[in-house]
Scaffold this motif. Structure first.
Motif, mmCIF file in Angstrom:
data_model
loop_
_atom_site.group_PDB
_atom_site.id
_atom_site.type_symbol
_atom_site.label_atom_id
_atom_site.label_comp_id
_atom_site.label_asym_id
_atom_site.label_seq_id
_atom_site.Cartn_x
_atom_site.Cartn_y
_atom_site.Cartn_z
ATOM 1 N N GLN A 1 7.748 10.460 -3.684
ATOM 2 C CA GLN A 1 6.259 9.841 -3.825
ATOM 3 C C GLN A 1 6.594 8.288 -4.418
ATOM 4 O O GLN A 1 5.887 7.331 -4.277
ATOM 5 C CB GLN A 1 5.470 10.453 -4.634
ATOM 6 C CG GLN A 1 4.074 10.111 -4.701
ATOM 7 C CD GLN A 1 3.417 9.967 -3.365
ATOM 8 O OE1 GLN A 1 3.391 10.973 -2.324
ATOM 9 N NE2 GLN A 1 3.090 8.774 -3.016
ATOM 10 N N GLU A 2 7.591 8.388 -5.610
ATOM 11 C CA GLU A 2 7.746 6.931 -6.075
ATOM 12 C C GLU A 2 8.182 6.016 -5.177
ATOM 13 O O GLU A 2 7.782 4.863 -5.388
ATOM 14 C CB GLU A 2 8.624 7.453 -7.222
ATOM 15 C CG GLU A 2 9.245 6.005 -8.186
ATOM 16 C CD GLU A 2 10.120 6.468 -9.132
ATOM 17 O OE1 GLU A 2 10.596 5.412 -9.712
ATOM 18 O OE2 GLU A 2 10.749 7.385 -9.190
ATOM 19 N N GLU A 3 9.111 6.440 -4.253
ATOM 20 C CA GLU A 3 9.555 5.418 -3.332
ATOM 21 C C GLU A 3 8.417 4.942 -2.477
ATOM 22 O O GLU A 3 8.449 3.948 -2.176
ATOM 23 C CB GLU A 3 10.910 6.237 -2.524
ATOM 24 C CG GLU A 3 12.094 6.418 -3.399
ATOM 25 C CD GLU A 3 13.110 7.027 -2.568
ATOM 26 O OE1 GLU A 3 14.070 7.298 -3.060
ATOM 27 O OE2 GLU A 3 12.741 7.520 -1.463
ATOM 28 N N SER A 4 7.517 5.840 -2.046
ATOM 29 C CA SER A 4 6.580 5.645 -1.220
ATOM 30 C C SER A 4 5.714 4.457 -1.695
ATOM 31 O O SER A 4 5.267 3.660 -1.043
ATOM 32 C CB SER A 4 5.716 6.806 -0.634
ATOM 33 O OG SER A 4 4.828 6.635 -0.120
ATOM 34 N N ASN A 5 5.446 4.968 -3.208
ATOM 35 C CA ASN A 5 4.336 3.974 -3.712
ATOM 36 C C ASN A 5 4.891 2.540 -3.861
ATOM 37 O O ASN A 5 4.298 1.578 -3.805
ATOM 38 C CB ASN A 5 3.868 4.476 -5.239
ATOM 39 C CG ASN A 5 3.286 5.708 -5.055
ATOM 40 O OD1 ASN A 5 2.675 6.136 -4.030
ATOM 41 N ND2 ASN A 5 3.286 6.497 -6.309
ATOM 42 N N ALA A 6 6.379 2.591 -4.077
ATOM 43 C CA ALA A 6 6.927 1.218 -4.460
ATOM 44 C C ALA A 6 7.065 0.379 -3.009
ATOM 45 O O ALA A 6 6.687 -0.791 -3.017
ATOM 46 C CB ALA A 6 8.317 1.155 -4.667
ATOM 47 N N ILE A 7 7.261 1.005 -2.069
ATOM 48 C CA ILE A 7 7.302 0.452 -0.359
ATOM 49 C C ILE A 7 6.081 -0.041 -0.113
ATOM 50 O O ILE A 7 5.753 -1.327 0.349
ATOM 51 C CB ILE A 7 7.767 1.446 0.583
ATOM 52 C CG1 ILE A 7 9.466 1.562 0.110
ATOM 53 C CG2 ILE A 7 7.387 0.832 1.919
ATOM 54 C CD1 ILE A 7 9.840 2.836 1.198
ATOM 55 N N MET A 8 5.001 0.809 -0.551
ATOM 56 C CA MET A 8 3.413 0.147 0.142
ATOM 57 C C MET A 8 2.898 -0.819 -0.962
ATOM 58 O O MET A 8 2.405 -1.772 -0.469
ATOM 59 C CB MET A 8 2.486 1.533 -0.170
ATOM 60 C CG MET A 8 2.969 2.659 0.971
ATOM 61 S SD MET A 8 3.147 1.936 2.438
ATOM 62 C CE MET A 8 1.669 1.182 2.793
ATOM 63 N N GLY A 9 3.510 -0.817 -2.065
ATOM 64 C CA GLY A 9 3.266 -1.879 -2.994
ATOM 65 C C GLY A 9 3.656 -3.222 -2.568
ATOM 66 O O GLY A 9 2.977 -4.244 -2.741
ATOM 67 N N LEU A 10 5.198 -3.230 -2.123
ATOM 68 C CA LEU A 10 5.572 -4.447 -1.953
ATOM 69 C C LEU A 10 5.155 -4.755 -0.547
ATOM 70 O O LEU A 10 4.772 -6.183 -0.154
ATOM 71 C CB LEU A 10 7.278 -3.966 -1.594
ATOM 72 C CG LEU A 10 7.889 -5.051 -1.096
ATOM 73 C CD1 LEU A 10 8.071 -6.455 -2.034
ATOM 74 C CD2 LEU A 10 9.392 -4.584 -0.712
ATOM 75 N N ILE A 11 4.443 -3.881 0.529
ATOM 76 C CA ILE A 11 3.846 -4.404 1.552
ATOM 77 C C ILE A 11 2.594 -5.080 1.208
ATOM 78 O O ILE A 11 2.405 -6.292 2.007
ATOM 79 C CB ILE A 11 3.619 -3.158 2.394
ATOM 80 C CG1 ILE A 11 4.882 -2.644 3.147
ATOM 81 C CG2 ILE A 11 2.761 -3.399 3.670
ATOM 82 C CD1 ILE A 11 4.818 -1.339 4.058
ATOM 83 N N GLU A 12 1.984 -4.503 0.393
ATOM 84 C CA GLU A 12 0.631 -5.351 0.085
ATOM 85 C C GLU A 12 0.611 -6.580 -0.537
ATOM 86 O O GLU A 12 0.148 -7.583 -0.354
ATOM 87 C CB GLU A 12 -0.268 -4.305 -1.190
ATOM 88 C CG GLU A 12 -0.724 -3.128 -0.548
ATOM 89 C CD GLU A 12 -1.350 -1.939 -1.734
ATOM 90 O OE1 GLU A 12 -1.252 -2.531 -2.793
ATOM 91 O OE2 GLU A 12 -1.894 -1.216 -1.318
ATOM 92 N N LYS A 13 1.862 -6.792 -1.320
ATOM 93 C CA LYS A 13 2.250 -8.136 -1.936
ATOM 94 C C LYS A 13 2.617 -8.978 -0.677
ATOM 95 O O LYS A 13 2.167 -10.122 -0.678
ATOM 96 C CB LYS A 13 3.387 -8.024 -2.886
ATOM 97 C CG LYS A 13 3.266 -7.319 -4.308
ATOM 98 C CD LYS A 13 4.314 -7.652 -5.250
ATOM 99 C CE LYS A 13 3.667 -6.867 -6.538
ATOM 100 N NZ LYS A 13 3.234 -5.803 -6.352
ATOM 101 N N ILE A 14 3.404 -8.733 0.210
ATOM 102 C CA ILE A 14 3.827 -9.454 1.356
ATOM 103 C C ILE A 14 2.443 -9.758 2.061
ATOM 104 O O ILE A 14 2.293 -11.024 2.408
ATOM 105 C CB ILE A 14 4.720 -8.584 2.259
ATOM 106 C CG1 ILE A 14 6.125 -8.181 1.586
ATOM 107 C CG2 ILE A 14 5.172 -9.437 3.454
ATOM 108 C CD1 ILE A 14 7.101 -7.447 2.312
#
Length: 535
Positions: A66-79
């Motif tokens: 879940q930590e990896e998932s949160n990090a990926i989605m957070g990066l997508i939101e910033k992009i």
């Protein structure tokens, strides 16, 4: 990976800097270096941001926590916040990636280049099997798929990904699959109405391609209790709910059926059922039959509720695909459908299929419909239909020579029937009618008189009269004997040949054997008079 440096934002990167940026961002995401990834976003222009969106979304299929998932989605939101907007390309490419991971997971093939090479080989194999068939008019299967794979290839990679390296030979667990599907769902919600039905359609098509072309069979999990909890069915379900166009949805089903990938066919049928989509099972079934995909054919009948056997049966009979015709017989085709298939096979001169169907049809039905069978073949016309009719009659398709000859003679004399093909009628009059038998007798008499003239008055230096009797018989009648032996169907000869045989046997002192049931006896008499080396 080494600790990231701090980069100073600039307005525009050179081409070389853009390439270096792309490689660095790919590595940063692959190794879950989120700090470096976020800092690189500040350097990206509009196109680079869209590329970053694709790269980051692709990493969804390698996350396991879940930590990896949160990090990926957070990066997508910033992009996205920094200006990325090409959600369509991102969802298409990540759908392709998801299927690549499924098709090539745990294999030595770990790069997209290797995957595309294997898919290209699968495509070449299929093209050879297609033999020029097309799915849409003027649009070859091979060209369309090849162009799509070429479009997907640049900048697309799943080699070197930390998740891929750590779990190269590890089967994904259900909770990991759910995390990945949940992350994709979050992205789709983020994109919202910026994704069109065309985007979802192309993504669905992209997800199917690696599964068509992978050389390895694999379980996609569509038979599990909750089919949408496994990777590919879950992906398909999301895309279909997003709004896949019916045309491309059915096209994907046709391709899956053509490749014989029964598992994908089953998933597509399930997705259609779950989302109340109209699916063209009949067309998919036709293509499965065209390429003899028996497992897929059974799936479409049992799970797609296909009941239209007539069209593909006729196609198989016309093309001479005996195994498919045999499959239809085993599936319980009606005799009326087999009669129509017999017409199709006869009109195309598919001798093996004709012979097989004659053994499957009841004699009384053939007798009842014999005239109509010839009539139907006559409508098709063409040289092949004449050869096919010759084989049909030569096979004694009614099981009684007298009856077979009578039907042929009756049809030949049906001059007022506008539906009968005039070429077929003329052919039967010349070769299979009572008049043809009389002509054969006359031709036999003329031939005998010519032989006598040569023997008595011939001026050739080779004196035929002094040759042994067997050689004289061979010179006179060996061509006739060979023509009869090689006649199509092999059980009966045409009336014209039978007339010539009757006259030949009479002249050779074999008696008068003019009964319609005595073709074999006629040939036996002639064979006994020929030299052994000619038989």
């Amino acid at each position: 990976m080494e600790k990231s440096e701090t980069f100073r934002p600039v307005q525009k990167l050179t081409t070389q800097e853009s390439n270096e940026w792309g490689n660095l961002f790919q590595r940063a995401v692959s190794f879950y270096d989120w700090k470096l990834s976020e800092s690189l976003i500040l350097l990206a222009g509009p196109q680079a941001l869209n590329d970053a969106l694709c790269i980051t979304l692709d990493s969804v299929w390698f996350l396991s926590t879940q930590e990896e998932s949160n990090a990926i989605m957070g990066l997508i939101e910033k992009i996205v916040a920094n200006g990325a907007h090409d959600f369509g390309s991102a969802v298409v490419r990540t759908s392709f990636m998801a299927s690549c991971v499924q098709a090539f997971h745990g294999r030595t093939t770990s790069t997209i280049a290797c995957a595309v090479t294997e898919m290209a080989q699968g495509l070449r194999d299929f093209v050879l099997e297609c033999d020029g068939h097309v799915l849409f008019e003027g649009e070859p299967i091979a060209k369309e798929i090849h162009e799509f794979i070429e479009w997907m290839g640049p900048g697309f990679n799943f080699s070197g990904h930390q998740g891929n390296r750590d779990r190269a030979n590890y089967n994904l667990q259900a909770d990991e699959i759910q995390l990945q599907l949940s992350a994709l769902k979050t992205f789709l919600d983020l994109a919202g109405n910026q994704l069109t039905s065309k985007d979802f359609s192309m993504a669905f098509y992209a997800a199917c391609l690696p599964l068509y072309l992978s050389s390895t069979s694999f379980d996609l999990g569509c038979t599990s209790g909750n089919w949408e909890t496994t990777a590919i069915p879950g992906l398909f379900g999301m895309l279909v709910k997003g709004g896949v166009e019916s045309g491309l949805f059915n096209y994907s089903l046709v391709l899956a059926s053509s490749f014989g990938n029964t598992e994908i066919v089953r998933i597509i049928l399930k997705a259609a059922q779950t989302n109340n989509l109209n699916v063209d099972v009949d067309r998919a079934f036709n293509f499965a039959c065209l390429y003899s995909r028996f497992g897929t054919m059974e799936c479409l009948v049992e799970e797609g509720n296909n009941v239209d056997f007539r069209t593909p049966l006729l196609g198989a009979a016309k093309s001479g695909c005996k195994p498919v015709v045999e499959w239809f017989v085993k599936m319980g085709c009606r005799d009326t459908e087999l009669c129509i298939a017999l017409v199709a096979a006869t009109s195309s001169n598919q001798a093996d299929v004709v012979a097989y169907l004659l053994h499957q049809l009841p004699d009384d039905l053939l007798a009842q419909r014999s005239f109509n069978i010839l009539k139907a073949v006559g409508r098709v016309g063409g040289v092949n239909s004449l050869k096919g009719v010759a084989f049909l009659l030569g096979s004694d398709f009614l099981g009684d020579p007298a009856t077979t000859y009578t039907v042929a003679d009756t049809f030949a004399g049906s001059g007022d029937d506008d539906d009968a093909n005039p070429e077929l009628r003329a052919f039967l009059q010349e070769h299979w009618s009572e008049r043809a038998f009389s002509d054969g007798i006359r031709q036999g008499q003329e031939h005998y008189m010519n032989i006598v003239r040569v023997l008595k008055w011939g001026e050739s230096p080779i004196c035929l009269a002094i040759l042994p009797p067997e050689l004289r018989v061979a010179i006179a009648y060996l061509p006739l004997y060979r023509e009869c032996v090689n006649a199509a169907g092999s059980r009966l000869v045409s009336q014209r040949l039978r007339g010539q045989l009757v006259e030949a046997v009479r002249r050779l002192g074999g008696g008068v054997l003019d009964g319609v049931n005595q073709c074999r006896e006629l040939l036996a008499v002639l064979e006994r008079r020929l030299p052994q080396f000619t038989s």
